[in-house]
Write an enzyme that holds these catalytic residues in place. Structure first.
Site, PDB file in Angstrom:
ATOM      1  N   HIS A  18      -0.378   5.173   0.434  1.00 32.64           N
ATOM      2  CA  HIS A  18       1.066   5.308   0.552  1.00 32.64           C
ATOM      3  C   HIS A  18       1.807   3.908   0.371  1.00 32.64           C
ATOM      4  CE1 HIS A  18       5.173   7.097   0.422  1.00 32.64           C
ATOM      5  NE2 HIS A  18       5.497   5.936   1.349  1.00 32.64           N
ATOM      6  N   ASN A  68      -4.537   9.350   2.595  1.00 37.32           N
ATOM      7  CA  ASN A  68      -3.885   9.537   1.698  1.00 37.32           C
ATOM      8  C   ASN A  68      -3.617   7.545   1.605  1.00 37.32           C
ATOM      9  OD1 ASN A  68      -1.924   9.648  -0.522  1.00 37.32           O
ATOM     10  ND2 ASN A  68      -0.090   9.737   1.045  1.00 37.32           N
ATOM     11  N   ASP A  94       3.637  12.460   4.320  1.00 36.76           N
ATOM     12  CA  ASP A  94       3.564  10.857   4.779  1.00 36.76           C
ATOM     13  C   ASP A  94       3.601  10.542   5.901  1.00 36.76           C
ATOM     14  OD1 ASP A  94       3.112  10.458   1.852  1.00 36.76           O
ATOM     15  OD2 ASP A  94       5.284  10.080   1.717  1.00 36.76           O
ATOM     16  N   SER A 144       0.118   1.490   3.346  1.00 38.20           N
ATOM     17  CA  SER A 144      -0.685   2.267   4.551  1.00 38.20           C
ATOM     18  C   SER A 144      -1.696   3.372   4.102  1.00 38.20           C
ATOM     19  CB  SER A 144       0.307   2.904   5.249  1.00 38.20           C
ATOM     20  OG  SER A 144       1.339   2.118   5.462  1.00 38.20           O
TER      21      SER A 144
HETATM   22  C1  GAR Z   1      -0.279   3.572  -5.933  1.00 37.19           C
HETATM   23  O1  GAR Z   1       0.799   2.810  -5.515  1.00 37.19           O
HETATM   24  C2  GAR Z   1      -0.199   4.671  -4.694  1.00 37.19           C
HETATM   25  O2  GAR Z   1      -0.019   4.087  -3.523  1.00 37.19           O
HETATM   26  C3  GAR Z   1       0.994   5.449  -5.051  1.00 37.19           C
HETATM   27  O3  GAR Z   1       0.926   5.755  -6.523  1.00 37.19           O
HETATM   28  C4  GAR Z   1       0.211   4.708  -6.971  1.00 37.19           C
HETATM   29  C5  GAR Z   1      -0.759   5.385  -7.905  1.00 37.19           C
HETATM   30  O4  GAR Z   1      -1.411   4.234  -8.692  1.00 37.19           O
HETATM   31  N1  GAR Z   1       1.008   6.844  -4.314  1.00 37.19           N
HETATM   32  C6  GAR Z   1       2.101   7.434  -3.820  1.00 37.19           C
HETATM   33  O5  GAR Z   1       3.091   6.999  -4.196  1.00 37.19           O
HETATM   34  C7  GAR Z   1       1.921   8.829  -2.986  1.00 37.19           C
HETATM   35  N2  GAR Z   1       3.164   9.345  -2.874  1.00 37.19           N
HETATM   36  P1  GAR Z   1      -2.788   4.398  -9.090  1.00 37.19           P
HETATM   37  O6  GAR Z   1      -2.914   5.830  -9.895  1.00 37.19           O
HETATM   38  O7  GAR Z   1      -2.978   3.188 -10.188  1.00 37.19           O
HETATM   39  O8  GAR Z   1      -3.659   4.196  -8.105  1.00 37.19           O
END
Ligand code: GAR
Length: 211
Positions: free
Chosen positions: A109, A107, A145, A136
């Site tokens: 995060h 994942n 997480d 991360s």
């Molecule tokens: C990213 O910032 C990722 O790190 C976060 O969602 C966004 C997705 O953007 N993930 C989380 O918050 C997981 N809990 P994207 O769809 O444009 O890659």
């Protein structure tokens, strides 16, 4: 190459970074399937534009989390993945699902874990007055997480940063760089999961690598 399945829920900028790295021959893996829990999201268009198979498993069509995760697992398993990555996948997964893909599941995060698990990470880092913030990559375990962190990148928080500018900076300066790198390490089997922990180049990873 290693077979990679990417799970998304939205915009798919991290997915695009993986697609771009693959196109440049820098991923060491082939993205064989993109699966979204939400229909109509931009990440599905990005996958289609790259000629990658897509499937929507809409969580709203399932009576329970267990049913959704079972259907999701079937769709993923049918692609026989070596690596499964969550790239902005915004559903909490059940222990049964996580066990099924244990050691193959990463994942990303948007915080310097173990700080700020869960949502609104950029706002929380700002409110805490943190001088540093970042993103991360971690192995997914049953603790939300909370699995072993393998790679982190950090930026300095500026006095003029807002949650929006931080989100953009963390995405552009860190996330888009570190996910392709971690996938490459998995594909090359430099990064492995053994005995419930992360190993890098044959040694247990006691602390996250920094990017
Ligand atoms: C990213 O910032 C990722 O790190 C976060 O969602 C966004 C997705 O953007 N993930 C989380 O918050 C997981 N809990 P994207 O769809 O444009 O890659």
């Amino acid at each position: 190459p290693a077979r990679l399945v990417v799970l998304i829920s939205g915009t798919g900028r991290n997915l695009q970074a993986l697609i771009d790295a693959q196109a440049l021959g820098q991923l060491g893996a082939e993205i064989v399937h993109v699966v979204s829990n939400r229909p109509g999201v931009q990440g599905l268009d990005r996958a289609a534009a790259a000629g990658i198979a897509t499937t929507v498993v809409d969580h709203k069509h399932f009576a329970s989390r267990d049913d959704f995760d079972a259907a999701l697992a079937e769709v993923i398993e049918a692609s026989r993945p070596d690596i499964v990555v969550l790239a902005g996948f915004m559903r909490i997964l059940t222990p049964a699902f996580i066990r099924r893909f244990e050691g193959r599941l990463l994942n990303i995060h948007p915080s310097l874990l173990p700080k700020y698990r869960g949502l609104h990470t950029h706002r929380r880092a700002l409110e805490a007055g943190d001088p540093w913030h970042g993103a991360s990559i971690h192995f997914v375990t049953e603790e939300l997480d909370g699995g072993p962190v393998v790679l982190q990148g950090r930026i300095n928080v500026g006095s003029t940063d807002t949650p929006e500018t931080l989100a953009r900076r963390v995405m552009e300066e860190i996330e888009l760089n570190i996910y392709p790198l971690a996938v490459r390490w998995m594909a090359d089997r430099r990064l492995q999961w053994r005995d419930g922990q992360a190993w890098m180049d044959g040694d247990p990873l006691d602390q996250p690598l920094s990017w």
